[in-house]
Design a protein around this motif. Sequence first.
Motif, PDB file in Angstrom:
ATOM      1  N   ARG A  42       3.235   6.053  11.658  1.00 34.68           N
ATOM      2  CA  ARG A  42       4.317   5.619  11.222  1.00 34.68           C
ATOM      3  C   ARG A  42       5.396   6.644  11.832  1.00 34.68           C
ATOM      4  NH1 ARG A  42       4.465   6.394   5.226  1.00 34.68           N
ATOM      5  NH2 ARG A  42       6.801   5.661   5.450  1.00 34.68           N
ATOM      6  N   THR A  43       5.230   7.931  12.542  1.00 30.30           N
ATOM      7  CA  THR A  43       6.057   8.882  12.880  1.00 30.30           C
ATOM      8  C   THR A  43       6.679   8.683  14.304  1.00 30.30           C
ATOM      9  OG1 THR A  43       4.166  10.034  13.672  1.00 30.30           O
ATOM     10  CG2 THR A  43       4.941  10.646  11.342  1.00 30.30           C
ATOM     11  N   LEU A  44       7.645   9.314  14.554  1.00 27.55           N
ATOM     12  CA  LEU A  44       8.047   9.478  15.772  1.00 27.55           C
ATOM     13  C   LEU A  44       8.738   8.382  16.630  1.00 27.55           C
ATOM     14  CD1 LEU A  44       5.697  12.151  16.916  1.00 27.55           C
ATOM     15  CD2 LEU A  44       7.916  12.668  15.771  1.00 27.55           C
ATOM     16  N   THR A  45       8.910   7.313  15.779  1.00 26.95           N
ATOM     17  CA  THR A  45       9.649   6.027  16.489  1.00 26.95           C
ATOM     18  C   THR A  45      11.104   6.210  16.324  1.00 26.95           C
ATOM     19  OG1 THR A  45       7.850   4.796  15.904  1.00 26.95           O
ATOM     20  CG2 THR A  45       9.647   3.610  16.634  1.00 26.95           C
ATOM     21  N   PRO A  46      11.680   6.491  17.278  1.00 32.17           N
ATOM     22  CA  PRO A  46      13.192   6.749  17.153  1.00 32.17           C
ATOM     23  C   PRO A  46      14.199   5.688  16.506  1.00 32.17           C
ATOM     24  CG  PRO A  46      12.325   7.678  19.424  1.00 32.17           C
ATOM     25  CD  PRO A  46      11.220   6.908  18.753  1.00 32.17           C
ATOM     26  N   LEU A  47      15.044   5.898  15.766  1.00 31.46           N
ATOM     27  CA  LEU A  47      15.713   4.676  15.254  1.00 31.46           C
ATOM     28  C   LEU A  47      16.929   4.400  16.076  1.00 31.46           C
ATOM     29  CD1 LEU A  47      16.110   5.779  11.448  1.00 31.46           C
ATOM     30  CD2 LEU A  47      14.755   3.954  12.415  1.00 31.46           C
TER      31      LEU A  47
ATOM     32  N   PRO B 145       0.775  -1.241  -0.015  1.00 28.84           N
ATOM     33  CA  PRO B 145      -0.154  -0.047   0.032  1.00 28.84           C
ATOM     34  C   PRO B 145       0.740   1.397  -0.032  1.00 28.84           C
ATOM     35  CG  PRO B 145      -0.107  -0.802   2.199  1.00 28.84           C
ATOM     36  CD  PRO B 145       0.712  -1.791   1.218  1.00 28.84           C
ATOM     37  N   GLN B 146       0.419   2.273  -0.853  1.00 26.71           N
ATOM     38  CA  GLN B 146       1.039   3.643  -0.888  1.00 26.71           C
ATOM     39  C   GLN B 146       0.582   4.327   0.430  1.00 26.71           C
ATOM     40  OE1 GLN B 146       3.284   4.378  -3.274  1.00 26.71           O
ATOM     41  NE2 GLN B 146       2.820   2.350  -3.620  1.00 26.71           N
ATOM     42  N   ALA B 147       1.725   5.047   0.983  1.00 24.91           N
ATOM     43  CA  ALA B 147       1.501   5.841   2.414  1.00 24.91           C
ATOM     44  C   ALA B 147       0.990   7.178   1.935  1.00 24.91           C
ATOM     45  CB  ALA B 147       2.815   6.292   3.019  1.00 24.91           C
TER      46      ALA B 147
ATOM     47  N   GLY C  23      18.500  10.871  -6.287  1.00 29.91           N
ATOM     48  CA  GLY C  23      18.108   9.574  -6.186  1.00 29.91           C
ATOM     49  C   GLY C  23      18.783   8.738  -4.941  1.00 29.91           C
ATOM     50  N   THR C  24      19.672   9.882  -4.308  1.00 28.64           N
ATOM     51  CA  THR C  24      20.143   9.142  -2.856  1.00 28.64           C
ATOM     52  C   THR C  24      19.187   9.715  -1.871  1.00 28.64           C
ATOM     53  OG1 THR C  24      22.387   9.929  -3.454  1.00 28.64           O
ATOM     54  CG2 THR C  24      21.962   9.843  -1.015  1.00 28.64           C
ATOM     55  N   VAL C  25      18.373  10.962  -1.999  1.00 27.24           N
ATOM     56  CA  VAL C  25      17.450  11.200  -1.237  1.00 27.24           C
ATOM     57  C   VAL C  25      15.981  10.217  -1.403  1.00 27.24           C
ATOM     58  CG1 VAL C  25      16.018  13.088  -0.550  1.00 27.24           C
ATOM     59  CG2 VAL C  25      18.152  13.684  -1.515  1.00 27.24           C
ATOM     60  N   PHE C  26      15.890  10.049  -2.255  1.00 29.85           N
ATOM     61  CA  PHE C  26      14.754   9.063  -2.654  1.00 29.85           C
ATOM     62  C   PHE C  26      15.041   7.727  -2.129  1.00 29.85           C
ATOM     63  CE2 PHE C  26      13.194  12.140  -5.726  1.00 29.85           C
ATOM     64  CZ  PHE C  26      11.658  12.165  -5.382  1.00 29.85           C
ATOM     65  N   ARG C  27      16.158   7.260  -2.175  1.00 28.79           N
ATOM     66  CA  ARG C  27      16.570   5.624  -1.787  1.00 28.79           C
ATOM     67  C   ARG C  27      16.449   5.961  -0.171  1.00 28.79           C
ATOM     68  NH1 ARG C  27      20.068   5.809  -5.889  1.00 28.79           N
ATOM     69  NH2 ARG C  27      21.767   6.860  -4.755  1.00 28.79           N
ATOM     70  N   ARG C  28      17.003   7.207   0.568  1.00 31.52           N
ATOM     71  CA  ARG C  28      16.736   7.361   2.042  1.00 31.52           C
ATOM     72  C   ARG C  28      15.443   7.425   2.560  1.00 31.52           C
ATOM     73  NH1 ARG C  28      18.742   5.670   6.418  1.00 31.52           N
ATOM     74  NH2 ARG C  28      16.582   5.495   6.414  1.00 31.52           N
ATOM     75  N   PHE C  29      14.692   8.164   1.767  1.00 32.66           N
ATOM     76  CA  PHE C  29      13.189   8.358   2.544  1.00 32.66           C
ATOM     77  C   PHE C  29      12.098   7.819   1.870  1.00 32.66           C
ATOM     78  CE2 PHE C  29      15.995  12.350   3.592  1.00 32.66           C
ATOM     79  CZ  PHE C  29      16.001  11.951   4.936  1.00 32.66           C
ATOM     80  N   GLY C  30      12.597   7.490   0.471  1.00 29.58           N
ATOM     81  CA  GLY C  30      11.482   6.856  -0.372  1.00 29.58           C
ATOM     82  C   GLY C  30      10.500   7.649  -1.017  1.00 29.58           C
ATOM     83  N   ASP C  31       9.735   8.635  -0.261  1.00 28.96           N
ATOM     84  CA  ASP C  31       8.836   9.754  -0.701  1.00 28.96           C
ATOM     85  C   ASP C  31       8.871  10.875   0.078  1.00 28.96           C
ATOM     86  OD1 ASP C  31       7.284   8.416   0.958  1.00 28.96           O
ATOM     87  OD2 ASP C  31       5.940   7.607  -0.337  1.00 28.96           O
ATOM     88  N   ARG C  32       7.773  11.761  -0.009  1.00 26.21           N
ATOM     89  CA  ARG C  32       7.575  13.062   0.834  1.00 26.21           C
ATOM     90  C   ARG C  32       6.912  12.338   2.157  1.00 26.21           C
ATOM     91  NH1 ARG C  32       8.096  18.099  -0.172  1.00 26.21           N
ATOM     92  NH2 ARG C  32       6.252  18.534   1.290  1.00 26.21           N
ATOM     93  N   ALA C  33       6.125  11.353   1.978  1.00 32.02           N
ATOM     94  CA  ALA C  33       5.734  10.992   3.226  1.00 32.02           C
ATOM     95  C   ALA C  33       6.735  10.574   4.241  1.00 32.02           C
ATOM     96  CB  ALA C  33       4.578  10.023   3.249  1.00 32.02           C
ATOM     97  N   GLY C  34       7.567   9.646   3.573  1.00 36.49           N
ATOM     98  CA  GLY C  34       8.747   8.951   4.348  1.00 36.49           C
ATOM     99  C   GLY C  34       9.827  10.000   4.831  1.00 36.49           C
ATOM    100  N   LEU C  35       9.787  11.154   3.970  1.00 42.47           N
ATOM    101  CA  LEU C  35      10.664  12.203   4.703  1.00 42.47           C
ATOM    102  C   LEU C  35       9.919  12.818   5.901  1.00 42.47           C
ATOM    103  CD1 LEU C  35      12.792  14.405   4.610  1.00 42.47           C
ATOM    104  CD2 LEU C  35      11.384  15.657   2.745  1.00 42.47           C
ATOM    105  N   LEU C  36       8.814  13.049   6.038  1.00 42.66           N
ATOM    106  CA  LEU C  36       7.953  13.796   6.899  1.00 42.66           C
ATOM    107  C   LEU C  36       8.279  12.978   8.173  1.00 42.66           C
ATOM    108  CD1 LEU C  36       6.422  15.915   8.255  1.00 42.66           C
ATOM    109  CD2 LEU C  36       4.444  14.675   7.304  1.00 42.66           C
TER     110      LEU C  36
END
Length: 219
Positions: free
Chosen positions: A22-27, A12-14, A73-86
């Motif tokens: 999905r947010t605020l779970t510290p790595l 499913p797409q976020a 491409g580096t940014v997209f690989r790290r976060f996936g999309d804008r939802a992942g960035l947020l």
Amino acid sequence: MTEQPPPAPVPPQADSEDLADRTLTPLKPTQLRADAARNRTRLLEVAERLAAERGITNVTMEDIACGAGVGKGTVFRRFGDRAGLLVELLSHQEEKLQAALISGPPPLGPGASAVERLRAFGMGVIRHEHARPDLYMAAHADPRRHRMSPPYQFRLTHVSMLLREARVEGDHELVAHTLLGYLETVLVDHLLTRRGMSEERVEAGWGDLVDRFTHRCGG
């Protein structure tokens, strides 16, 4: 004839409704290699700076790549999309706040009385979230989802602990929910932006609320 296997399910797409889940779970540091952790921190620092300058809604993945001196491409690989960035930005911010609560200097961190830490906690949350309102407004827009999120549960546990240490009588969890209600992002934003209250007035209101509970209910 050999039966063909069924097609693989499409993940499913976020969307924005899923962010609070999905947010605020510290790595944990061990989840990323040292170089990957440094790259993540660098990209998030650039994203935070750009968000502070122009608002997160006006920051693109290409802007972050340009600011960090890497390919898009580096940014997209790290976060996936804008939802992942947020998601990552919010997690990064909560890591900072939680670190201050757990091991930072008093009165926000250990070393002060429970009542002093309660006062400092609310003021710290107000200042922390007001400095980056678009991020927290996006994550906390739905109170039901917000209250089920790991960060809210962390804050609830923290406030409940301080209430016990202050020897406040009654149901500590219910009192903690009541106190945290004053700090709801949407409410504080309404008071500051719609009602035109100063940050100092809102912080003073928090201090008064803490004093009323601890002085009236304390053992």
